[in-house]
Design an enzyme around this catalytic site. Structure first.
Site, PDB file in Angstrom:
ATOM      1  N   ASP A 132      16.403  34.870  28.931  1.00 28.31           N
ATOM      2  CA  ASP A 132      15.759  35.151  27.851  1.00 28.31           C
ATOM      3  C   ASP A 132      16.522  36.329  27.100  1.00 28.31           C
ATOM      4  O   ASP A 132      16.520  37.192  27.464  1.00 28.31           O
ATOM      5  CB  ASP A 132      14.432  35.203  27.832  1.00 28.31           C
ATOM      6  CG  ASP A 132      13.423  34.890  26.757  1.00 28.31           C
ATOM      7  OD1 ASP A 132      14.021  34.369  25.919  1.00 28.31           O
ATOM      8  OD2 ASP A 132      12.218  35.506  26.749  1.00 28.31           O
ATOM      9  N   HIS A 139      11.485  41.735  16.045  1.00 31.26           N
ATOM     10  CA  HIS A 139      10.688  41.940  17.123  1.00 31.26           C
ATOM     11  C   HIS A 139      10.908  43.377  18.037  1.00 31.26           C
ATOM     12  O   HIS A 139      10.062  43.821  18.388  1.00 31.26           O
ATOM     13  CB  HIS A 139      10.778  40.589  17.996  1.00 31.26           C
ATOM     14  CG  HIS A 139      10.188  40.679  19.279  1.00 31.26           C
ATOM     15  ND1 HIS A 139       8.956  40.733  19.426  1.00 31.26           N
ATOM     16  CD2 HIS A 139      10.825  40.488  20.454  1.00 31.26           C
ATOM     17  CE1 HIS A 139       8.394  40.501  20.652  1.00 31.26           C
ATOM     18  NE2 HIS A 139       9.614  40.631  21.600  1.00 31.26           N
ATOM     19  N   GLU A 205       4.429  33.830  22.768  1.00 27.54           N
ATOM     20  CA  GLU A 205       5.782  34.242  22.014  1.00 27.54           C
ATOM     21  C   GLU A 205       6.427  33.010  21.458  1.00 27.54           C
ATOM     22  O   GLU A 205       6.865  32.041  22.103  1.00 27.54           O
ATOM     23  CB  GLU A 205       6.727  35.061  23.088  1.00 27.54           C
ATOM     24  CG  GLU A 205       6.305  36.422  23.240  1.00 27.54           C
ATOM     25  CD  GLU A 205       7.211  37.106  24.258  1.00 27.54           C
ATOM     26  OE1 GLU A 205       7.137  38.556  23.563  1.00 27.54           O
ATOM     27  OE2 GLU A 205       8.224  36.695  24.752  1.00 27.54           O
ATOM     28  N   GLU A 207       9.448  31.268  20.320  1.00 28.45           N
ATOM     29  CA  GLU A 207      11.007  31.477  20.535  1.00 28.45           C
ATOM     30  C   GLU A 207      11.542  30.075  20.451  1.00 28.45           C
ATOM     31  O   GLU A 207      10.709  28.922  20.345  1.00 28.45           O
ATOM     32  CB  GLU A 207      11.011  31.961  22.125  1.00 28.45           C
ATOM     33  CG  GLU A 207      10.630  33.046  22.338  1.00 28.45           C
ATOM     34  CD  GLU A 207      11.294  33.864  23.619  1.00 28.45           C
ATOM     35  OE1 GLU A 207      12.557  33.077  23.880  1.00 28.45           O
ATOM     36  OE2 GLU A 207      10.841  34.659  24.277  1.00 28.45           O
ATOM     37  N   ASP A 239       6.908  31.652  25.294  1.00 27.77           N
ATOM     38  CA  ASP A 239       7.474  32.352  26.495  1.00 27.77           C
ATOM     39  C   ASP A 239       6.083  33.330  26.732  1.00 27.77           C
ATOM     40  O   ASP A 239       5.987  34.318  26.476  1.00 27.77           O
ATOM     41  CB  ASP A 239       8.345  33.319  25.971  1.00 27.77           C
ATOM     42  CG  ASP A 239       8.847  34.171  27.477  1.00 27.77           C
ATOM     43  OD1 ASP A 239       8.416  33.615  28.502  1.00 27.77           O
ATOM     44  OD2 ASP A 239       9.186  35.374  27.312  1.00 27.77           O
ATOM     45  N   ARG A 243       0.609  41.206  28.694  1.00 30.85           N
ATOM     46  CA  ARG A 243       1.180  42.273  28.150  1.00 30.85           C
ATOM     47  C   ARG A 243       0.779  43.530  29.147  1.00 30.85           C
ATOM     48  O   ARG A 243       1.403  44.578  29.117  1.00 30.85           O
ATOM     49  CB  ARG A 243       0.611  42.580  26.963  1.00 30.85           C
ATOM     50  CG  ARG A 243       1.159  41.587  25.641  1.00 30.85           C
ATOM     51  CD  ARG A 243       2.690  41.524  25.719  1.00 30.85           C
ATOM     52  NE  ARG A 243       2.887  40.705  24.681  1.00 30.85           N
ATOM     53  CZ  ARG A 243       4.337  39.942  24.404  1.00 30.85           C
ATOM     54  NH1 ARG A 243       5.314  40.399  25.114  1.00 30.85           N
ATOM     55  NH2 ARG A 243       4.765  39.131  23.491  1.00 30.85           N
ATOM     56  N   GLN A 246       2.799  43.242  32.198  1.00 31.92           N
ATOM     57  CA  GLN A 246       4.251  43.596  31.675  1.00 31.92           C
ATOM     58  C   GLN A 246       4.369  45.121  31.555  1.00 31.92           C
ATOM     59  O   GLN A 246       5.363  45.681  31.819  1.00 31.92           O
ATOM     60  CB  GLN A 246       4.846  42.907  30.320  1.00 31.92           C
ATOM     61  CG  GLN A 246       5.919  42.850  29.912  1.00 31.92           C
ATOM     62  CD  GLN A 246       6.217  42.152  28.607  1.00 31.92           C
ATOM     63  OE1 GLN A 246       5.333  41.795  28.133  1.00 31.92           O
ATOM     64  NE2 GLN A 246       7.417  42.718  27.806  1.00 31.92           N
ATOM     65  N   TYR A 250       7.445  47.008  34.041  1.00 27.03           N
ATOM     66  CA  TYR A 250       8.823  46.645  33.432  1.00 27.03           C
ATOM     67  C   TYR A 250       9.638  47.810  33.467  1.00 27.03           C
ATOM     68  O   TYR A 250      10.826  47.528  33.368  1.00 27.03           O
ATOM     69  CB  TYR A 250       8.522  46.130  31.989  1.00 27.03           C
ATOM     70  CG  TYR A 250       8.574  47.010  30.996  1.00 27.03           C
ATOM     71  CD1 TYR A 250       7.434  47.955  30.662  1.00 27.03           C
ATOM     72  CD2 TYR A 250      10.003  47.372  30.245  1.00 27.03           C
ATOM     73  CE1 TYR A 250       7.635  48.826  29.630  1.00 27.03           C
ATOM     74  CE2 TYR A 250       9.990  48.067  29.218  1.00 27.03           C
ATOM     75  CZ  TYR A 250       8.908  49.018  29.051  1.00 27.03           C
ATOM     76  OH  TYR A 250       8.948  49.894  27.906  1.00 27.03           O
ATOM     77  N   LYS A 259       5.740  37.685  32.977  1.00 24.50           N
ATOM     78  CA  LYS A 259       6.089  36.231  31.976  1.00 24.50           C
ATOM     79  C   LYS A 259       6.252  35.089  33.066  1.00 24.50           C
ATOM     80  O   LYS A 259       6.551  34.078  32.451  1.00 24.50           O
ATOM     81  CB  LYS A 259       7.725  36.606  31.737  1.00 24.50           C
ATOM     82  CG  LYS A 259       7.808  37.993  30.848  1.00 24.50           C
ATOM     83  CD  LYS A 259       7.700  37.559  29.394  1.00 24.50           C
ATOM     84  CE  LYS A 259       8.051  38.631  28.424  1.00 24.50           C
ATOM     85  NZ  LYS A 259       8.086  38.373  27.088  1.00 24.50           N
ATOM     86  N   THR A 263       6.132  28.998  31.398  1.00 24.00           N
ATOM     87  CA  THR A 263       6.950  29.089  29.908  1.00 24.00           C
ATOM     88  C   THR A 263       6.973  27.703  29.457  1.00 24.00           C
ATOM     89  O   THR A 263       7.275  26.773  30.264  1.00 24.00           O
ATOM     90  CB  THR A 263       8.244  29.602  30.414  1.00 24.00           C
ATOM     91  OG1 THR A 263       8.407  30.780  30.689  1.00 24.00           O
ATOM     92  CG2 THR A 263       9.235  29.651  28.759  1.00 24.00           C
ATOM     93  N   GLU A 370       2.464  41.958  18.164  1.00 25.03           N
ATOM     94  CA  GLU A 370       2.810  42.284  17.128  1.00 25.03           C
ATOM     95  C   GLU A 370       1.675  42.002  15.844  1.00 25.03           C
ATOM     96  O   GLU A 370       1.471  42.879  15.118  1.00 25.03           O
ATOM     97  CB  GLU A 370       4.135  41.562  16.559  1.00 25.03           C
ATOM     98  CG  GLU A 370       5.424  42.318  17.463  1.00 25.03           C
ATOM     99  CD  GLU A 370       6.471  41.383  17.121  1.00 25.03           C
ATOM    100  OE1 GLU A 370       7.261  41.494  16.013  1.00 25.03           O
ATOM    101  OE2 GLU A 370       6.787  40.422  17.900  1.00 25.03           O
TER     102      GLU A 370
END
Lengths: 422, 422
Positions: A132, A139, A205, A207, A239, A243, A246, A250, A259, A263, A370
């Site tokens: 990915d 973003h 997400e 994508e 995806d 949050r 993550q 991360y 994640k 997916t 976002e």
């Protein structure tokens, strides 16, 4: 627009004769339910195994290949662009109103041209590795602003290379598969200990992802100007991201359990050949990329993207984002060349996600993180609102290129959140 | 030590009758070169397909299975611990000096018991996904000290969860495969632009990796107290790393091209059953892990590990590290349970790397990055020295458990650096 199919295709259909995307399906209508390749045309799926068995793939590369008698497209992908072009030419001719071979063969038509409502779509490829990228500047900037604040929201390396991480291949599922809300560790803030439980910040997400064709041997990089020959086509991708999980996990090795619980990809792979009329200039890159990333022709594609959310218990869905593939800073070919420059080998069917495709305007942000600025504001959905996804919420991504009187579309990529039940 | 094999096994051999590790081999000695499963015993490989064809796997789970007639071990791994125990019991009996079935059957012995020097070892498993953990506290601390300095070298999340990232499955190779020096972007420091070229900081990483057995469905986590039933065994692993590429690319999404150019594993998978006599207590974990990571029995294994480097152009190799698997903070079973707690599915043959296994003493550091403190000091190798690996250097990892008069060893995991040639 001389190309006219004998199959009726509505003008708003995603699947015109200019598209012909590839997928893998099972047919519930008869006893034979072996997964096999098909292309979409209007409201029908054309069974490529039946077309091949009838001897209608009569070109030099495909007539004696068994690539259309497989349960995934990997063998077809491995054959490369000459075979892909031969297949496209054969199918466009076969489906055109000027060609009798299929049109006037009632028994073959009945066997090979199946109503889309009667088939079940499966994962079109066996995915060896899934990568990915992080190729939308908007973003990257928004994530930096939220996580680190307004000083240098974009890390200096971002403008020099297409940042990416390895994703989880096993949990890639086909559109329509329910997504179980993940559990994991989150961390409120400060010195409090982490908690464990169902994710409180579940997100989508928006994508897209490139599907790799022949690929390369270990130790033999692919030149950026030859990279397009290694990209078969593109799918929509969601995806899904937790949050809270993550954010806590991360640093320093990147996203992992935030994640890897799921997916979703769309069932139809739209080929680069079908997208070619919608090619547009890629953004000007400053600083200029290093020579191994400098392309003779740098292409994006004008693909309109939309995300709708259907809140739990409601019949209506609400558009929450309108974006476009052409918001990406790094091109698909730069991503692929960068991926192999260290010698890493790509294999047929590998998936290269673009990363969340956000545009510059708030209405074009590609994820709730976002859109609600990490849950600090509400996103209105008719009579209700969301900060993050709730159980029962369904997310539907769609994408389409609008031609002159026809579409080259991706259909939809959808999934519904269900609670974890021990 | 009542168990005595009829095959001669030297007392310093890694492959006693108490070990019986599994691999996949091709035999160059006859026309049949199909890859097939075997176990190592002394200086021989026992061909399991031949043993099965002779009807000597006579237990209820394996007699009618075709798992030993496959080109990888995945089907055997999927069968789970009862089948693994049945295979071990059958093979220990068959190889014991008290048992005539194989010992007294000259033609079968000739066919099934092959000198190790005559076979070529291949990757033992088809690896769907490869995950790399970061489970040595000493390694995490040293990396933090070098990258970020002495204030909080270990990130707070590290003590709460086994940190990991997804690695690249396609570039995992078998011991003995040359490694092409990767090219990529590095960044000297400050405001200078990045450079592109062959990596100047090529490193090894001393690791081991667990091989997953049955695994789990998407959305169905594995309980930490049942996790051992999903681990078939363990291999040695060298997670080659380009420190200059890694340092420049890894913020914020983790290691990518700095690792994906090659990862070497040893050919023989030593089973958890063979390692059981060498189980020891795992370290006391403070803070106490969250309930989903709290084990009734928390086990490590006493496996001595050694890394030797044979510098380019020399015949002699030099030991640069002596470490032990029991330096790991997070156990294999905690790693596996954590990996699935969000619902992520593991599949048979998946590989879970431990991360670099460094001990507390400088002589036990598991990579050059730590041993030369990111190239700030020289590591002496006889008449020469190294900061990082040079072309022609060979790295040989070995691992062994010492029993009372016998070994349960892993053999070696080796690879030589060769230059990139366009």
């Amino acid at each position: 627009m001389a190309l006219k199919p004998f199959v009726e295709v509505n003008s708003d259909s995603h699947f015109s004769i200019h598209n012909l995307p590839y997928g893998i399906f099972k047919h519930g209508g008869d006893a034979i339910t072996t997964p096999r390749p098909g292309v979409a045309i209007g409201d029908y799926v054309l069974d490529l195994s039946a077309i091949h068995s009838a001897g209608l793939f009569d070109g030099p590369l495909l007539s004696s290949s068994d690539c259309f008698h497989q349960a995934n497209l990997n063998k077809f992908l491995e054959l490369g662009r000459p075979a892909w072009k031969e297949a496209r030419a054969t199918l466009q001719k076969l489906l055109s109103s000027a060609e009798p071979a299929l049109q006037n063969n009632a028994s073959l038509r009945k066997k090979a041209l199946l109503p889309m409502g009667e088939v079940e779509m499966l994962l079109p490829i066996a995915i060896g590795d899934y990568t990915d990228f992080f190729s939308s500047m908007h973003h990257a900037k928004n994530c930096g602003l939220i996580f680190r604040g307004p000083e240098n929201p974009i890390n200096p390396n971002w403008f020099h290379l297409p940042i990416a991480y390895h994703g989880r291949a096993s949990s890639i599922v086909i559109s329509g598969t329910d997504i179980v809300r993940p559990r994991g560790q989150g961390h409120p803030s400060g010195n409090s200990p982490p908690y464990f439980g169902a994710s409180r910040k579940l997100d989508f997400e928006l994508e897209m992802a490139a599907v790799v064709g022949p690929g390369n041997e270990l130790g033999k990089p692919i030149d950026v100007n030859e990279a397009a020959d290694h990209i078969f086509g593109v799918v929509l991708m969601n995806d899904w991201s937790a949050r809270d999980i993550q954010a806590w996990e991360y640093v320093p090795l990147g996203p992992f359990l935030g994640k890897s619980f799921g997916t979703t990809i769309s069932p139809w792979i739209v080929t680069l050949d079908a997208l070619e009329p919608f090619a547009c200039d890629a953004p000007n890159q400053i600083p200029q990329p290093l020579p191994y990333l400098a392309e003779k022709v740098s292409k994006n594609y004008d693909i309109s993207l939309e995300v709708r959310v259907k809140p739990a218990g409601q019949e209506e869905s609400f558009t929450v984002t309108r974006s476009n593939f052409n918001h990406l800073y790094w091109t698909l070919t730069q991503q692929l060349a960068h991926h192999t420059v260290n010698g890493c080998n790509l294999r047929p069917g590998d998936l290269l996600g673009t990363g969340t495709i956000s545009g510059p305007e708030p209405e074009s942000y590609g994820c709730l993180f976002e859109l609600t600025w990490n849950g600090t504001k509400d996103l209105s959905l008719g009579k209700t609102s969301r900060k993050f996804l709730e159980d029962g919420d369904e997310v539907i991504i769609s994408g389409c290129c609008k031609g002159n009187g026809y579409n080259v579309g991706f259909g939809t990529c959808s999934g519904k959140i269900i609670p974890y039940l021990p």
